[in-house]
Scaffold this motif. Structure first.
Motif, PDB file in Angstrom:
ATOM      1  N   TYR A  25     -37.269  19.488  -7.836  1.00  0.00           N
ATOM      2  CA  TYR A  25     -38.628  19.292  -7.319  1.00  0.00           C
ATOM      3  C   TYR A  25     -39.137  17.894  -7.655  1.00  0.00           C
ATOM      4  N   ARG A  29     -39.884  15.963  -4.300  1.00  0.00           N
ATOM      5  CA  ARG A  29     -41.269  16.215  -3.926  1.00  0.00           C
ATOM      6  C   ARG A  29     -42.279  15.346  -4.680  1.00  0.00           C
ATOM      7  N   LEU A 101     -33.720  23.034  -1.753  1.00  0.00           N
ATOM      8  CA  LEU A 101     -35.035  22.430  -1.556  1.00  0.00           C
ATOM      9  C   LEU A 101     -35.039  21.475  -0.365  1.00  0.00           C
ATOM     10  N   ILE A 123     -45.968  26.319  -5.672  1.00  0.00           N
ATOM     11  CA  ILE A 123     -44.587  26.298  -6.153  1.00  0.00           C
ATOM     12  C   ILE A 123     -44.083  27.709  -6.438  1.00  0.00           C
ATOM     13  N   VAL A 127     -42.441  27.816  -2.761  1.00  0.00           N
ATOM     14  CA  VAL A 127     -41.209  27.047  -2.964  1.00  0.00           C
ATOM     15  C   VAL A 127     -40.127  27.887  -3.629  1.00  0.00           C
TER      16      VAL A 127
END
Length: 218
Positions: A25, A29, A101, A123, A127
């Motif tokens: 992540y 991100r 991801l 998240i 996610v």
């Protein structure tokens, strides 16, 4: 030894998935400076021989005592084996989590945040569930490869009661009397890797099929 293998590899694979998800992540991100260095730092564990890694752990943590254990040394406990497995197999989990991801479009997270969800809730509720397949594949891969890790294990096992299967195979095959138990453990290790490979293939195959279905619907 079978129970020890399940315990050490289960702990290592669980920690690998948690750490790999966080690193993936951060890499994909966020714009944290130096985030790509994390990938290099994790992956370099594959280039370090297991014997070298084991010696490094023994020298680094020499004399350090575990809290609440009455003076037990970290280097003589089974915990150091689980920690070494975690570091040794983290690259496999990271590659799986990064791939999972990368398949998630950032617009899904933006939509959740536009509807009022916090970053943490996005998240946890968006996610992580969508990454579950990749995380499971990373868990399986880390678990089965850690179960047959020998070089690091030889360096870190301090008592036979704490030994996993890979050390048992090495130990039993040193004498003719132990070839039977050693062969049995080798068969279990082969079956473990075979089942893990099959499950990982099925999980990744199902994810690819679901992605194609979503693209066709779109």
């Amino acid at each position: 030894m079978i129970w020890n293998t399940a315990l050490y590899c289960g702990i290592a694979a669980t920690l690998d998935v948690v750490i790999a998800t966080a690193i993936a992540y951060l890499m994909l991100r966020t714009k944290v400076p130096g985030r790509n260095v994390l990938d290099f730092t994790v992956t370099i564990a594959l280039a370090i021989p297991g014997v070298v890694l084991g010696i490094g752990y023994l020298r680094t943590f020499k004399g350090i005592e575990l809290p609440f254990t009455g003076g037990e040394l970290f280097t003589s406990s089974w915990i150091i084996i689980a920690v070494a497995y975690t570091v040794r197999r983290l690259p496999y989990a990271l590659r799986s989590c990064v791939a999972a991801l990368q398949q998630l479009h950032v617009s899904l997270e933006e939509a959740a945040e536009n509807l009022g969800a916090s970053k943490r809730r996005t998240i946890l509720r968006v996610v992580v569930p969508l990454m579950a397949g990749g995380m499971l594949a990373g868990f399986i891969t880390s678990f089965m490869t850690a179960a047959v890790e020998l070089s690091t294990t030889i360096m870190l096992v301090s008592a036979q009661n704490d030994a996993p299967m890979s050390y048992g195979i090495y130990l039993y095959l040193q004498s003719a009397a132990g070839r039977g138990p050693g062969a049995a453990l080798r068969v279990l290790a082969v079956l473990l890797v075979a089942v893990g490979t099959y499950l990982s293939y099925r999980v990744l195959g199902n994810r690819a099929q679901n992605a194609r279905d979503v693209q066709r619907m779109a």
